[in-house]
Scaffold this motif. Structure first.
Motif, PDB file in Angstrom:
ATOM      1  N   ALA A  87     -47.175 -13.248  36.631  1.00  0.00           N
ATOM      2  CA  ALA A  87     -47.130 -12.348  35.479  1.00  0.00           C
ATOM      3  C   ALA A  87     -46.679 -13.071  34.196  1.00  0.00           C
ATOM      4  O   ALA A  87     -47.378 -12.986  33.193  1.00  0.00           O
ATOM      5  N   PRO A  88     -45.553 -13.804  34.188  1.00  0.00           N
ATOM      6  CA  PRO A  88     -45.169 -14.509  32.959  1.00  0.00           C
ATOM      7  C   PRO A  88     -46.182 -15.579  32.576  1.00  0.00           C
ATOM      8  O   PRO A  88     -46.440 -15.817  31.410  1.00  0.00           O
TER       9      PRO A  88
ATOM     10  N   THR B  74     -49.048 -13.843  31.006  1.00  0.00           N
ATOM     11  CA  THR B  74     -48.645 -13.342  29.693  1.00  0.00           C
ATOM     12  C   THR B  74     -48.601 -14.468  28.672  1.00  0.00           C
ATOM     13  O   THR B  74     -49.110 -14.327  27.553  1.00  0.00           O
ATOM     14  N   SER B  75     -48.035 -15.603  29.062  1.00  0.00           N
ATOM     15  CA  SER B  75     -47.962 -16.730  28.130  1.00  0.00           C
ATOM     16  C   SER B  75     -49.352 -17.262  27.823  1.00  0.00           C
ATOM     17  O   SER B  75     -49.642 -17.628  26.674  1.00  0.00           O
TER      18      SER B  75
ATOM     19  N   ILE C  11     -50.899 -14.872  25.362  1.00  0.00           N
ATOM     20  CA  ILE C  11     -50.344 -15.049  24.021  1.00  0.00           C
ATOM     21  C   ILE C  11     -50.938 -16.290  23.370  1.00  0.00           C
ATOM     22  O   ILE C  11     -51.309 -16.287  22.191  1.00  0.00           O
TER      23      ILE C  11
END
Length: 43
Positions: free
Chosen positions: A16-17, A20-21, A24
């Motif tokens: 998930a992170p 997300t990164s 972005i």
């Protein structure tokens, strides 16, 4: 057996992170490309 069950949820939040990164970075790079193209178009 219980430690294995606990380890499975620990691996689940890991992507998930990262996603997300990556999202972005993709949006930021896309925005920069659009901004540069608009600057070049205005010249």
């Amino acid at each position: 057996m219980r430690q294995t069950d606990v380890a499975v949820p620990d691996f689940a939040p890991v992507p998930a992170p990262t996603f997300t990164s990556a999202m972005i970075r993709f949006v930021a790079s896309l925005g920069m490309l659009i901004g540069i193209s608009l600057l070049l178009a205005s010249l």
